[in-house]
Design a protein around this motif. Structure first.
Motif, PDB file in Angstrom:
ATOM      1  N   ILE A  49     -30.879 -17.888 -11.907  1.00  0.00           N
ATOM      2  CA  ILE A  49     -31.207 -18.738 -11.027  1.00  0.00           C
ATOM      3  C   ILE A  49     -32.081 -18.162  -9.987  1.00  0.00           C
ATOM      4  O   ILE A  49     -31.756 -17.301  -9.123  1.00  0.00           O
ATOM      5  CB  ILE A  49     -29.984 -19.546 -10.156  1.00  0.00           C
ATOM      6  CG1 ILE A  49     -28.813 -20.028 -11.305  1.00  0.00           C
ATOM      7  CG2 ILE A  49     -30.415 -20.681  -9.315  1.00  0.00           C
ATOM      8  CD1 ILE A  49     -29.567 -21.094 -12.060  1.00  0.00           C
ATOM      9  N   LYS A  80     -26.615 -19.244  -5.486  1.00  0.00           N
ATOM     10  CA  LYS A  80     -25.547 -19.579  -6.608  1.00  0.00           C
ATOM     11  C   LYS A  80     -24.312 -19.903  -5.768  1.00  0.00           C
ATOM     12  O   LYS A  80     -23.238 -20.422  -6.368  1.00  0.00           O
ATOM     13  CB  LYS A  80     -25.503 -18.248  -7.320  1.00  0.00           C
ATOM     14  CG  LYS A  80     -26.306 -17.909  -8.251  1.00  0.00           C
ATOM     15  CD  LYS A  80     -26.197 -16.750  -9.199  1.00  0.00           C
ATOM     16  CE  LYS A  80     -26.130 -15.664  -8.350  1.00  0.00           C
ATOM     17  NZ  LYS A  80     -25.760 -14.397  -9.222  1.00  0.00           N
ATOM     18  N   LEU A 134     -25.108 -25.868 -10.338  1.00  0.00           N
ATOM     19  CA  LEU A 134     -24.187 -24.768 -10.000  1.00  0.00           C
ATOM     20  C   LEU A 134     -22.813 -25.292  -9.441  1.00  0.00           C
ATOM     21  O   LEU A 134     -22.049 -24.854  -9.643  1.00  0.00           O
ATOM     22  CB  LEU A 134     -24.868 -23.980  -8.713  1.00  0.00           C
ATOM     23  CG  LEU A 134     -26.173 -23.252  -9.172  1.00  0.00           C
ATOM     24  CD1 LEU A 134     -27.189 -22.949  -8.034  1.00  0.00           C
ATOM     25  CD2 LEU A 134     -25.653 -21.901 -10.009  1.00  0.00           C
ATOM     26  N   THR A 177     -24.278 -10.898 -10.163  1.00  0.00           N
ATOM     27  CA  THR A 177     -25.095 -11.358 -11.475  1.00  0.00           C
ATOM     28  C   THR A 177     -24.475 -10.409 -12.536  1.00  0.00           C
ATOM     29  O   THR A 177     -23.993  -9.186 -12.623  1.00  0.00           O
ATOM     30  CB  THR A 177     -26.728 -10.681 -11.348  1.00  0.00           C
ATOM     31  OG1 THR A 177     -26.919 -11.698 -10.392  1.00  0.00           O
ATOM     32  CG2 THR A 177     -27.356 -11.177 -12.440  1.00  0.00           C
ATOM     33  N   THR A 199     -23.370 -18.536 -13.926  1.00  0.00           N
ATOM     34  CA  THR A 199     -24.460 -19.322 -13.292  1.00  0.00           C
ATOM     35  C   THR A 199     -25.713 -19.315 -14.120  1.00  0.00           C
ATOM     36  O   THR A 199     -26.684 -20.111 -14.183  1.00  0.00           O
ATOM     37  CB  THR A 199     -24.743 -19.123 -11.949  1.00  0.00           C
ATOM     38  OG1 THR A 199     -24.881 -17.659 -11.727  1.00  0.00           O
ATOM     39  CG2 THR A 199     -23.336 -19.456 -11.068  1.00  0.00           C
ATOM     40  N   LEU A 229     -19.778 -13.913  -7.634  1.00  0.00           N
ATOM     41  CA  LEU A 229     -20.894 -14.569  -8.081  1.00  0.00           C
ATOM     42  C   LEU A 229     -21.716 -13.351  -8.574  1.00  0.00           C
ATOM     43  O   LEU A 229     -23.006 -13.593  -8.621  1.00  0.00           O
ATOM     44  CB  LEU A 229     -21.473 -15.532  -7.235  1.00  0.00           C
ATOM     45  CG  LEU A 229     -20.705 -16.807  -6.964  1.00  0.00           C
ATOM     46  CD1 LEU A 229     -21.359 -17.895  -6.008  1.00  0.00           C
ATOM     47  CD2 LEU A 229     -20.769 -17.734  -8.456  1.00  0.00           C
TER      48      LEU A 229
END
Length: 252
Positions: free
Chosen positions: A220, A13, A231, A175, A217, A173
């Protein structure tokens, strides 16, 4: 400094970070002499980095070769933009800061439990910084065995705070949409590490960041390289959507 940007870890990511950089360059906050998408993303999405090691599921050698092929012999001491890339020496437990010459001049001479170096090429610094424990084998550099800097500090906004940076932009980034159903040990390891780092990342962001960008994102898988262009675009679009906020903060 007027504007400083701190990037969190994120495995694949992290390609979204390149989109963030491109958006900042398009708004003349960075000066980049090439098109990031064409130079890096197209090459990255066509690569495969699988080879195995007893110290990590992957040796990282192929990835390092790709980095060296991409960045050549660019040395940290040659980079004019203030830049710090973090890693951790697994033997000493110290945070290792690979800094451009201009960043080294800005940082305090001593940072607790850290060491600062500029005598390293960019590809080596990046290889060390992306050595996700159990996934990539540590990067040997001198007497050190280096792993992902996120193990100690997954969002180094506190370093920008030490520099009295006016606007600190954090790109988180971690999650938010849940995890993919793990299909192999790589994905189990990556998701487990991400979970362990989330609380630290959000705590640092809330304490030090002026603006936090959270590129959405989606779920992924760790090795879905075909998503690299997607991305990148998510990172770019998220930054452009927040340009007015960034500009307003810089004018204060």
């Amino acid at each position: 400094m007027k504007l400083g940007v701190a990037f969190s870890g994120g495995g694949l990511k992290g390609v979204a970070h390149l989109g963030v950089l491109e958006a900042l360059a398009d708004n003349r906050w960075l000066f980049i002499l090439w098109n990031i998408r064409q130079r890096y993303i197209d090459r990255f999405s066509s690569q495969f980095f699988f080879n195995y090691s007893p110290l990590g599921i992957l040796t990282g050698n192929r990835f390092e070769s790709w980095l060296k092929g991409t960045f050549g012999d660019v040395h940290m001491s040659e980079i004019t933009t203030p830049l710090a890339i973090t890693a951790v020496d697994i033997k000493s437990g110290k945070l290792i800061l690979f800094c451009s010459k201009s960043m080294k001049q800005l940082l305090p001479n001593q940072i607790p439990y850290s060491e600062i170096y500029s005598n390293v090429d960019l590809a080596t610094a990046l290889r060390a910084s992306t050595s996700l424990p159990a996934v990539f084998a540590p990067k040997k550099w001198g007497s050190m065995d280096l792993i992902d800097g996120g193990v100690i500090n997954n969002l180094p906004v506190n370093l920008l705070h030490k520099l009295n940076t006016k606007t600190i932009l954090a790109v988180d980034l971690s999650t938010q949409e849940g995890y993919v159903n793990p299909e192999n040990i790589l994905e189990v390891a990556a998701s487990s590490i991400d979970l362990m780092l989330q609380a630290n990342t959000r705590s640092l962001a809330s304490k030090y960041a002026t603006i936090v960008l959270k590129p959405q994102t989606g779920k992924i898988p760790l090795w879905d390289f075909a998503k690299a262009d997607y991305l990148y675009q998510v990172g770019y679009d998220t930054t452009m959507e927040n340009i007015k906020r960034i500009k307003a903060s810089l004018k204060k």
